[in-house]
Design an enzyme around this catalytic site. Sequence first.
Site, short mmCIF file in Angstrom:
data_model
loop_
_atom_site.label_atom_id
_atom_site.label_comp_id
_atom_site.label_asym_id
_atom_site.label_seq_id
_atom_site.Cartn_x
_atom_site.Cartn_y
_atom_site.Cartn_z
N GLU A 76 -2.04 -33.83 27.70
CA GLU A 76 -3.47 -34.29 27.76
C GLU A 76 -4.52 -33.38 28.00
OE1 GLU A 76 -3.40 -37.42 30.95
OE2 GLU A 76 -1.49 -37.87 30.47
N GLU A 103 2.77 -36.43 35.51
CA GLU A 103 1.87 -36.34 36.53
C GLU A 103 2.51 -36.59 37.93
OE1 GLU A 103 -2.23 -37.36 36.19
OE2 GLU A 103 -2.41 -36.07 34.47
O1 AHR Z 1 -5.50 -40.32 30.50
C1 AHR Z 1 -5.97 -40.71 31.78
C2 AHR Z 1 -5.18 -40.41 32.78
O2 AHR Z 1 -5.38 -39.12 33.05
C3 AHR Z 1 -3.69 -40.41 32.61
O3 AHR Z 1 -3.12 -41.81 32.77
C4 AHR Z 1 -3.17 -39.37 33.69
O4 AHR Z 1 -1.88 -39.00 33.24
C5 AHR Z 1 -4.24 -38.58 33.97
O5 AHR Z 1 -4.46 -38.40 35.13
#
Ligand code: AHR
Length: 501
Positions: A303, A173
Amino acid sequence: MAELFINEENELGKIEPEVYGHFSEHLGRCIYEGIYVGENSDIPNENGMRTDVVGALKELQVPVLRWPGGCFADEYHWKDGIGEKSGRKKMINTHWGGVVEDNSFGTHEYMELCRQIGCKTYINGNLGSGTVQEMSEWVEYMTFNGVSPMADLRAANGHKEPWTVDFFGVGNENWGCGGNMTPEYYANEYRRYQTYVRNYDKNKSIKKVCCGANVDDYYWTEGVLKTAFDHGKKFHGFMDYLSLHYYVHPEGWKRKGSATVFSDKVWYKTLYKALCMDKLITRHGAIMDKYDPGKKIGMCVDEWGAWYTNEPGTNPGFLYQQNTVRDALIAGITLNIFNKHCDRVKIAALAQMVNVLQAVLLTEGADMVKTPTYHVMHMYRYHQGAKLLESAVTGAGETGTKKWNVPKITESVSKDEDGIITITLNNLSAEASEDMNIKLAGTGYKVTEAKIVTNSDIRAYNTFEAPEEVTERDFKDYTESIDNISVKLPSNSVTMLRIKK
Ligand code: AHR
């Protein structure tokens, strides 16, 4: 009456096992308590890893595990997590709850966890606040087999043999918590950092993951790919995957919404948002096609899942949430979408594995419970490594509200090496069952296994006291004839059928 048509003669591609991957971050009670309790804990463990959790993960056939973050990754300095535990640095986990991180779970422990689970390794490196040297040395520490400062250090810390790093993320990110970069700035950094993610073992190349977009940030995807491939840069050995992150927040990013208290309208709104994954993959994929028409770069949705308001009374920074029948549907819908996009989606990771967000397992002290999401992933494990088959549903129509209308049924179908066909079906309706005929090109198919995850209450969930409210049960509501299998899919259900001639 709906119909599911399957053309088992038409194999559309391989569903990579890694699409069924998981994510574990130093966040809340995911690693500490959820997975790692330490060698001296009263909770049964092997080298500090909970035996109940590892056992459940083995049953799930977890193919790959991403670690150590998330946002945590771009603040993680791996040398803090090696050597004698008593000498490891203590620090504040600034992202997640402001708690003390004692670094007792580090590289050696992660590799031990993956060994116990039997899964591939996916390390996420620190580009946001770490140096090129630090990233390069971590790779040397983990994978170099010979005489070198980092290989010697690894041996001095008790592990002479190198490990295998299957996947390596070059930042996380980086448009946000990983450094707030512009796509062009990040892509230039990616070019530099990935150069030093060396393949010391020529027979085991480390697959590199470039940081992709958040949700529908197509500007990021375009900007990163344009800059990364400037000057005719070839992707071979340079970028193997581009990531995508997408969380479902029923009431938006700020309000999120409760995990367990929701109306029927919010049920549909949530599923509508889960279905958006299809559009995101298609649109980001179209940009990738411009730079990589041969689809050599995989999309890595590392994610995904539902993100609700944390459970009342818990630390908001720990992201602990319950998991209902609604989450079973989110998982079923999303995994069917991934299967159908197997030409582009090559890895994915549910966020997160234990006690955080849409977890497959929840723990409390020595207790552990499997969530509805666990059971769906368990039923879907048969798709791992199988061939996607051409399939389509007709006649089921739509359900939901005017604004949040969704298809009533979603599905995907695959065939494994033994010729067994796995069919996974979701009924998104909160109130109506669906009768369906399943038709194949050939005849004489028989059901070899049939399971279902559902509950009459869409808000049902498992607790430590009642762990089987929403679980995998035998599905019996089907009949077979020579050229047809008829099923009755209850409302709000995820069903899996295995069939064979
Ligand atoms: O999964 C929680 C958070 O969500 C992670 O640390 C980040 O990569 C995303 O914003």
